[in-house]
Design an enzyme around this catalytic site. Structure first.
Site, PDB file in Angstrom:
ATOM      1  CB  SER A 265      29.979  45.781  36.305  1.00  0.00           C
ATOM      2  OG  SER A 265      29.364  44.708  35.608  1.00  0.00           O
ATOM      3  CE  LYS A 266      28.347  50.329  29.129  1.00  0.00           C
ATOM      4  NZ  LYS A 266      27.086  49.892  28.575  1.00  0.00           N
ATOM      5  NE  ARG A 267      31.532  42.826  31.057  1.00  0.00           N
ATOM      6  CZ  ARG A 267      32.278  41.917  31.672  1.00  0.00           C
ATOM      7  NH1 ARG A 267      31.899  40.661  31.763  1.00  0.00           N
ATOM      8  NH2 ARG A 267      33.416  42.287  32.198  1.00  0.00           N
TER       9      ARG A 267
END
Ligand code: GLU
Length: 508
Positions: A265-267
């Site tokens: 994910s972007k996280r």
């Protein structure tokens, strides 16, 4: 329907920046099309107006272009099966929704969002999940329950309605997935998905199936997250009378976090310092900026290469592939089922490889803007020489400055640790003596400088390190850098001496 020609599509929804997993989907579609002499097309699936994000479509198009994945048909390109933006095909879908109602495969539903919310809340209290399906549809406000008159009345009075698919009650849907093999679903677990919304737009499911059919798509290659939609899509093809000509399906494995646990994910990127998007993205609402591979200095060849190996391998030891080699060797049979772990270090390693493949001239052109920004003017000949010297130490063009900045400007400071360790009381005297030696060098080139220096050092019987490290400090500002005499040659005699003098004056 399908002419036998391979036709594949990349069908993103413009809901934000394209995740690198999306680019990989586009890449595998592209490779498959090219490999089979087929067509790769771009279709923008923008029927969900609530999720539309301005700028996202342009972003997608630019990202594909940067990667060299050029569609032969698509928005702004044209083609025989357009328009390629679903919002511009609005009129096309209704007739198919009507056809499904006519054949008994779909029905009108008049339940308001509030009524449905209430049912959901009630179910939640009972620790259940409300589902609009074969068990509940008979008690709800739809054309399966109401009389024909009532339905007609509601529609003609302008009451909002949606159209739902009438999921068969207990049927097995068996379909061959080109990556996963035979996949079996039972419809008992599936709900009556919405096909057509109150805003006059189809949902993803209806538009996707209708367009794949009308655009004569032969293979649907998409992410694993769409696998649960496959039975509904198969049933839709069947209900629309297209089962025989339906496309073949291939669902690509997920891209996993560097730890191997869960979807990337972007996280993860934010936390660990790597991009998950191909290009920089500025969110139009919040103004938040997300980094991109392009702006982080990755070469598109490296990005494409690393994406290709996320879930696919050639079955050999080969790891570096040009686009042509990928096209030549790609096959869906060699795409794996299990998730593909993303390794940001490997991404850098790929970039390093492609940087080493570039000539000093090419790198010089890429590096020039950095110099321009810093207001540094330098002869191309000299720039090329510098790059040749530091290239193997670099994985990114931006690192050329880190590795070679001292060629272009004198050090602004001197590494304290090295000073402490190597700058002695008699160092200035020794360096002054070296300046004399340097002034006497006849031809200012690395070889002769080294010769004169060594002869002098031997005569004096000074340890080399005792003098060389302080000279390096004076020229570079630290104990780093390429061969000392190469530095002297390239920056020139005047600059070499001026830097040594400056160090003598500065370092106390
Ligand atoms: N619009 C879907 C997406 O955003 C397309 C899925 C498919 O390829 O069928 O990924």
């Amino acid at each position: 329907m399908n002419s036998g020609k391979v036709r594949v599509r990349f069908a993103p929804s413009p809901t934000g920046p394209l995740h690198m997993g999306g680019v990989r989907t586009a890449l595998f579609n592209y490779l498959f099309a090219k490999k089979h002499g087929g067509d790769f097309l771009l279709r923008i699936e923008d029927t969900d107006q609530t999720r539309y994000v301005p700028g996202a479509e342009d972003y997608i198009i630019e990202a594909l272009k940067w990667c060299g994945l050029n569609p032969v048909e698509g928005p702004g390109i044209g083609g025989d099966f357009g328009p390629y933006r679903q919002s511009e095909r609005k009129e096309i879908y209704k007739q198919y929704a009507d056809q499904l109602i006519e054949s008994g495969n779909a029905y009108y539903a008049f339940d308001t969002p509030e009524e449905l919310d209430k049912l959901r809340a009630e179910a939640e209290v009972k620790k259940e999940v409300f589902s609009y399906d074969m068990h509940t549809r008979g008690k709800l406000n739809n054309s399966l329950v109401l009389s024909e008159e009532e339905v007609k009345g509601k529609i003609s009075s302008g009451e909002p309605y949606i159209i739902r698919f009438k999921m068969p009650e207990n049927a097995d849907v068996v379909e061959k997935d080109l990556i996963r093999g035979e996949v079996k679903f039972n419809t008992a677990q599936l709900d009556d998905k919405v096909l057509f919304k109150a805003d006059g737009m189809p949902t993803y499911h209806l538009a996707n199936v209708v367009d794949d059919h009308l655009m004569q798509i032969s293979h649907v290659i998409r992410g694993e997250e769409w696998l649960p939609s496959m039975p509904l899509h198969i049933l839709l093809y069947e209900a629309l009378g297209w089962r025989e000509n339906r496309p073949q399906f291939a669902h690509l494995p997920l891209i996993l976090k560097p730890t191997g646990k869960g979807k990337l994910s972007k996280r993860d990127g934010d936390k660990m310092g790597f991009p998950v998007f191909p290009l920089l993205w500025t969110d139009p609402k919040s103004g938040d900026v997300s980094r991109g591979y392009r702006e982080d200095g990755y070469f598109p060849e490296a990005f494409v290469n690393l994406l290709a190996l996320l879930g696919w391998n050639a079955g050999t030891e080969q790891e570096f592939f040009s686009m042509d080699e990928l096209i030549d060797q790609f096959s869906l049979e060699r795409v794996v089922k299990s998730g593909a772990r993303f390794d940001p270090e490997k991404a850098k390693w790929f970039n390093r490889h492609y940087l080493q493949e570039k000539t000093a001239n090419e790198l010089g052109d890429l590096f020039k803007p950095v110099l321009v920004e810093k207001g540094i003017e330098i002869e191309t000949r000299m720039l090329i020489k510098v790059i040749e010297m530091v290239k193997e130490r670099c994985g990114f063009v931006s690192e050329i400055w880190d590795q070679a900045g001292y060629f272009f400007e004198p050090p602004a400071s001197y590494d304290e640790k090295t000073v402490k360790k190597k700058w002695k009381e008699d160092t200035p005297d020794k360096l002054n003596a070296i300046i004399e030696v340097f002034l006497a060098v006849e031809n200012w080139n690395a070889e002769q400088i080294k010769e004169a220096f060594s002869a002098f050092m031997n005569k004096k019987e000074w340890g080399f390190g005792v003098v060389m490290v302080p000279i390096r400090l004076a020229l570079v500002g630290s104990s780093q850098g390429v061969d000392l005499f190469d530095i002297c040659e390239l920056i020139g005699r005047d600059e070499t001496i001026s830097r040594i003098r400056k160090a003598i004056l500065t370092i106390a």
